[in-house]
Design a protein around this motif. Structure first.
Motif, PDB file in Angstrom:
ATOM      1  N   ILE A 129       0.856  -1.189   0.000  1.00 11.68           N
ATOM      2  CA  ILE A 129       0.000   0.000   0.000  1.00 11.68           C
ATOM      3  C   ILE A 129       0.891   1.238   0.000  1.00 11.68           C
ATOM      4  CG2 ILE A 129      -1.946  -1.106   1.155  1.00 11.68           C
ATOM      5  CD1 ILE A 129      -1.065   0.330   3.739  1.00 11.68           C
ATOM      6  N   THR A 130       0.346   2.344  -0.457  1.00 12.30           N
ATOM      7  CA  THR A 130       1.127   3.577  -0.525  1.00 12.30           C
ATOM      8  C   THR A 130       1.319   4.140   0.878  1.00 12.30           C
ATOM      9  OG1 THR A 130      -0.798   5.025  -0.738  1.00 12.30           O
ATOM     10  CG2 THR A 130       0.114   4.083  -2.781  1.00 12.30           C
ATOM     11  N   GLU A 132       0.820   7.147   1.554  1.00 13.02           N
ATOM     12  CA  GLU A 132      -0.328   8.041   1.769  1.00 13.02           C
ATOM     13  C   GLU A 132      -1.506   7.299   2.378  1.00 13.02           C
ATOM     14  OE1 GLU A 132       2.360   9.921  -1.093  1.00 13.02           O
ATOM     15  OE2 GLU A 132       1.479   7.912  -0.963  1.00 13.02           O
ATOM     16  N   THR A 133      -1.748   6.063   1.930  1.00 13.22           N
ATOM     17  CA  THR A 133      -2.838   5.258   2.487  1.00 13.22           C
ATOM     18  C   THR A 133      -2.556   4.913   3.949  1.00 13.22           C
ATOM     19  OG1 THR A 133      -3.338   4.308   0.330  1.00 13.22           O
ATOM     20  CG2 THR A 133      -4.120   3.094   2.256  1.00 13.22           C
ATOM     21  N   SER A 134      -1.337   4.518   4.238  1.00 16.86           N
ATOM     22  CA  SER A 134      -0.956   4.187   5.608  1.00 16.86           C
ATOM     23  C   SER A 134      -1.015   5.421   6.503  1.00 16.86           C
ATOM     24  CB  SER A 134       0.451   3.595   5.615  1.00 16.86           C
ATOM     25  OG  SER A 134       0.795   3.124   6.885  1.00 16.86           O
ATOM     26  N   ALA A 136      -3.066   7.978   6.199  1.00 20.40           N
ATOM     27  CA  ALA A 136      -4.477   8.240   6.507  1.00 20.40           C
ATOM     28  C   ALA A 136      -4.968   7.335   7.631  1.00 20.40           C
ATOM     29  CB  ALA A 136      -5.330   8.049   5.257  1.00 20.40           C
ATOM     30  N   THR A 137      -4.518   6.095   7.643  1.00 25.17           N
ATOM     31  CA  THR A 137      -4.890   5.172   8.720  1.00 25.17           C
ATOM     32  C   THR A 137      -4.345   5.658  10.055  1.00 25.17           C
ATOM     33  OG1 THR A 137      -4.917   3.308   7.191  1.00 25.17           O
ATOM     34  CG2 THR A 137      -4.719   2.786   9.526  1.00 25.17           C
ATOM     35  N   TRP A 225      -5.461  -5.301   5.694  1.00 22.16           N
ATOM     36  CA  TRP A 225      -5.864  -5.028   4.307  1.00 22.16           C
ATOM     37  C   TRP A 225      -5.586  -6.192   3.358  1.00 22.16           C
ATOM     38  CZ3 TRP A 225      -1.591  -2.259   6.335  1.00 22.16           C
ATOM     39  CH2 TRP A 225      -0.342  -2.536   5.750  1.00 22.16           C
TER      40      TRP A 225
END
Length: 290
Positions: A129-130, A132-134, A136-137, A225
């Protein structure tokens, strides 16, 4: 890099231990182990990794296992400390393995407690995962979400009110003055674990190792995920402990059958009894040795 330097409270044994904390932890989480080691005669050095807790959270920092290990070695050099006992839990256990591979001549012995990265998550099918995705989490983390995660994974449903202090500790960092930087650094660390696996290098570990495993641990980076078929193959810590023990040339394996990710907190009496016995005699009861 912030750190604690604790002098021995028992008869000095002229040894130093350095302790590496995990991802949802700070150096202070080792408080009971620090006390036990100091009583046994150790000088105890306990850093907060760069990006965590009281240490700086630099934007644009190149996080890597090698960098974190080098930071620790540089700290010891600055303090005039040579050989050490290196001990790491969770992500700190991952850093311990990298430290041992980089600086084997500087280690008296090493202790690893429920390390993440005992398996190669991406090779097992965890999707990348990017950052950026991590990130946000990480921004979405709350006291309740961290407590629920730790209760399920770290303490296998056996939550005690005393554990709240460790949740609050990390939440204070999540919502502190460096919130954005910390959450970004957290995302970078996830990327490090996924993209810098140590699972293929255990046979090269030279120092003697005490591998301590809470068998009910279900920690695996990416399981939130990854598809169910992949999740089912992850975090079998009994099998992982046996596999790693068989690869490291001089390894003593200790299982805690009823404990999860944090045996040093869940059952400190049993944990520290096994630890100190091994440090002082080279073996311990209720172990499997390779």
């Amino acid at each position: 890099m912030a750190f604690m330097d604790v002098a021995p409270t028992g008869t000095p044994n002229n040894k130093t231990a350095i302790l590496f904390h995990g991802n949802f932890f700070c150096g202070a989480t080792w408080n009971e182990t620090i006390h036990v080691l100091a009583q046994t005669g150790y000088r105890v050095i306990v850093p907060d990794h760069i990006g965590y807790c009281k240490s700086t959270k630099p934007v644009g920092y190149q996080f890597s296992l090698a960098q974190l290990a080098t930071n620790a070695r540089s700290l010891l050099d600055t303090l005039g400390i040579g050989n050490v006992t290196v001990m790491g839990h969770s992500f700190g256990g991952t850093v311990t393995f990298r430290y041992a591979l980089m600086f084997p001549e500087s280690i008296d012995e090493m202790v690893v407690v429920n390390a993440v990265g005992l398996e190669d998550y991406v090779a097992k099918g965890v999707p990348w995962i990017t950052i950026e995705t991590s990130y946000a989490t990480s921004l979405a983390s709350t006291f309740e979400s961290v407590q629920a995660y730790e209760n399920m994974t770290y303490y296998v449903g056996q939550w005690e009110d005393a554990y709240d202090v460790w949740v609050q500790m990390v939440i204070d960092v999540f919502y502190g003055t460096k919130r954005d930087d910390f959450c970004w650094n957290q995302a970078q660390i996830v990327d490090v674990v996924l993209n810098q696996p140590i699972a293929h290098e255990f046979a090269n570990v030279q120092p003697r190792l005490l591998l301590m495993i809470g068998e009910k641990d279900t920690t695996a980076i990416g399981k939130t995920w990854a598809p169910p078929s992949v999740v089912a193959t992850l975090a079998n810590f009994t099998a992982l402990g046996l596999d790693v023990s068989a690869q490291v040339p001089n390894c003593t394996l200790v299982f805690f059958p009823e404990l999860g990710h944090t045996p040093q907190i869940s059952d400190p009496v049993a944990f520290h009894a096994a630890l100190i016995e091994w440090l002082t005699t080279g073996t311990t009861n209720s172990t499997i040795q390779s």
